[in-house]
Design an enzyme around this catalytic site. Sequence first.
Site, mmCIF file in Angstrom:
data_model
loop_
_atom_site.group_PDB
_atom_site.id
_atom_site.type_symbol
_atom_site.label_atom_id
_atom_site.label_comp_id
_atom_site.label_asym_id
_atom_site.label_seq_id
_atom_site.Cartn_x
_atom_site.Cartn_y
_atom_site.Cartn_z
ATOM 1 N N GLY A 1 6.749 -6.770 -0.072
ATOM 2 C CA GLY A 1 5.789 -6.534 0.693
ATOM 3 C C GLY A 1 7.276 -6.456 1.877
ATOM 4 O O GLY A 1 8.330 -6.678 2.339
ATOM 5 N N GLU B 1 10.775 -8.688 -2.857
ATOM 6 C CA GLU B 1 11.629 -6.792 -2.609
ATOM 7 C C GLU B 1 10.682 -6.913 -0.726
ATOM 8 O O GLU B 1 9.361 -6.580 -1.501
ATOM 9 C CB GLU B 1 10.998 -6.244 -3.679
ATOM 10 C CG GLU B 1 11.263 -6.336 -4.633
ATOM 11 C CD GLU B 1 12.686 -5.781 -5.147
ATOM 12 O OE1 GLU B 1 12.937 -4.995 -4.592
ATOM 13 O OE2 GLU B 1 13.395 -6.117 -6.169
ATOM 14 N N LEU B 2 11.608 -6.575 -0.317
ATOM 15 C CA LEU B 2 10.851 -6.379 1.174
ATOM 16 C C LEU B 2 11.640 -5.112 2.263
ATOM 17 O O LEU B 2 11.849 -4.677 1.623
ATOM 18 C CB LEU B 2 11.209 -7.790 2.070
ATOM 19 C CG LEU B 2 11.168 -9.352 1.165
ATOM 20 C CD1 LEU B 2 11.472 -10.223 2.564
ATOM 21 C CD2 LEU B 2 9.624 -9.069 0.865
ATOM 22 N N TRP C 1 0.278 -1.201 0.084
ATOM 23 C CA TRP C 1 0.153 -0.147 -0.102
ATOM 24 C C TRP C 1 0.984 1.137 0.177
ATOM 25 O O TRP C 1 0.326 2.604 -0.720
ATOM 26 C CB TRP C 1 -0.790 0.171 1.342
ATOM 27 C CG TRP C 1 -0.410 -0.412 2.406
ATOM 28 C CD1 TRP C 1 0.442 -0.898 3.523
ATOM 29 C CD2 TRP C 1 0.851 0.971 3.008
ATOM 30 N NE1 TRP C 1 0.862 -0.661 4.164
ATOM 31 C CE2 TRP C 1 1.530 -0.381 4.533
ATOM 32 C CE3 TRP C 1 0.652 1.617 2.638
ATOM 33 C CZ2 TRP C 1 1.755 1.047 5.094
ATOM 34 C CZ3 TRP C 1 1.799 2.967 3.938
ATOM 35 C CH2 TRP C 1 2.334 2.617 5.367
ATOM 36 N N ASN C 2 2.399 1.219 -0.025
ATOM 37 C CA ASN C 2 2.668 2.639 0.369
ATOM 38 C C ASN C 2 3.683 3.166 -0.580
ATOM 39 O O ASN C 2 3.767 4.285 -0.640
ATOM 40 C CB ASN C 2 4.528 2.327 1.341
ATOM 41 C CG ASN C 2 5.049 1.088 0.891
ATOM 42 O OD1 ASN C 2 4.748 0.488 -0.048
ATOM 43 N ND2 ASN C 2 6.492 1.329 1.497
ATOM 44 N N GLU D 1 12.345 -2.401 11.748
ATOM 45 C CA GLU D 1 11.726 -1.689 10.095
ATOM 46 C C GLU D 1 10.255 -0.572 11.322
ATOM 47 O O GLU D 1 9.331 -1.309 12.121
ATOM 48 C CB GLU D 1 11.077 -2.157 8.913
ATOM 49 C CG GLU D 1 10.520 -0.865 8.149
ATOM 50 C CD GLU D 1 9.744 -2.214 7.080
ATOM 51 O OE1 GLU D 1 9.171 -3.201 7.521
ATOM 52 O OE2 GLU D 1 10.499 -1.759 5.953
#
Length: 490
Positions: free
Chosen positions: A235, A257-258, A159-160, A391
């Site tokens: 995500g 891709e985290l 969502w970011n 994070e």
Amino acid sequence: MTFQQPAAETLPRHPVIIGGAFEAQGGGEVLAHVYPGTATVTRELRMASPADVDRAVAAARAAFPAWRALAGDKRRDLMFKLAAVIEAQAQEMSPVLTAENGAIILAGGHMSSDAAQKFRYYGGWADKIEGRTVATWGGPAHDYVSYEPFGVVGAIVPWNGPLFAATMVLAPALAAGNCIVLKAPDLAPYSVMRLVELIHQAGFPPGVVNLVTGGAEVGAAMVSHPGVDKIEFIGSGATAKKILANAARTLKPVGLELGGKSAVLVFADADLQAAAKRGLSGAVSANGQGCVNGTRLLVERAIYEPYLQMLAAMAGHIKVGDPFAMDTIMGPVISETSLVRIAGMVERGVAAGGRLVTGGGRLGGDHGEGYFLPITVLADVDPGSEIARQEVFGPVLVVTPFDSEEEAVALANDSDYGLGAYVHTTNLARAHRVAGQMQAGQVQVNGAGEAMTPCVPFGGMKYSGHGRLGGVEGLREFQQVRNVWVNLQS
Ligand code: NAD
């Protein structure tokens, strides 16, 4: 004065697009999407169901033979056309981006132009997909390698930065000749919904790109589907673990891709003003919710206090507020849950010995209607503490001093994550020496986000994932290798 509301009539209306058909609703749950600037519902959408995923996969599979066979120059032309369509619609896209997750309106133009550039960059690859011949051993033979598409790629994005993430996957995957089932994230669905409309407006054949909007259930249905040949996931690490377990059932390849906890190393010989401005962007960029934001600042002790004062002074000049206002530099975080989680991490960071240089708490007044946090800088942070290791995904910087280059490198690498690293120095030899030791997929020297262009490979080491998007490496992510050996003796 209350903040502006998104205009519902500007938002796209089709949560499901399958085989070129725009569907007003899916067969899944009803989503009441919330705009984080004012915590109000923008619209209710009936999202996709696992049965819709089945239909989308079938449409993608049906479209694949013709899409794969289409000559590279034709694929290139379609991608260039799409870039032009995205640019022509940039003004309409900006409020959509703001409405879905509170991204500042000021960034909207850049987001559209970045999306267009990705289709141009990979459109330029679409007509240059070549193999190679191999020097053979043994008797006379001819051997060659070709780079083939996987077939159907399932793309799951967060969502970011949904438009950024979706185009990061779609541009190389389409150039390589794959068809797509793309999931728009339930927390911020609108820009991806609009993107798929624009793809059809540009003239892509029906079924080449299919859209299903939804949450975990829809994503899981894509991952387990035997008709999906590869998953590209952007995500969190927690979701990535579930996806890998689910993908194991069909032995499906998964690109990951985290998240990140990217270190920013500020040496005493750096241009301090520039390093402070770029350091602060780690809190501000994407309202503090960027995967590659530099959020873990390591500062040489000789300049530690002046640097902290610079950060605090600059933070005081950043306007945090209505994302629709043209002078706003930072907007809200995505949800009340997220805000409470971030504020809790800051409180525990202070309890663990962190010194609050600026920020803390949540913003009140007009801000209180939405999910607004101040820019927060926490100094003297213990590198072993929760806030230094996890994070945060909010506008929070943690700062720790160091005394030597060796210590700076050791602290930077002492992380589960390995997405980005930022080195601030005017010493050329040190810049390369330190960059060469970073356990991170992307190192920027005297930079902040400038490297994030379509032509460079981007991705993580360690807990930040594997595989690369961007550059030729991004194209290879969506190709599988075939080797052909021909006996020349008989
Ligand atoms: P998330 O992992 O909660 O969700 C990501 C996507 O996965 C969403 O579309 C969600 O609906 C879907 N999903 C959830 N459960 C699923 C399941 N079981 N199976 C399949 N799909 C499922 O992440 P988020 O909160 O949306 O995004 C924030 C995270 O993304 C942060 O960690 C951030 O750092 C990371 N991120 C990484 C990059 C990158 O390029 N490295 C870019 C942007 C964001």
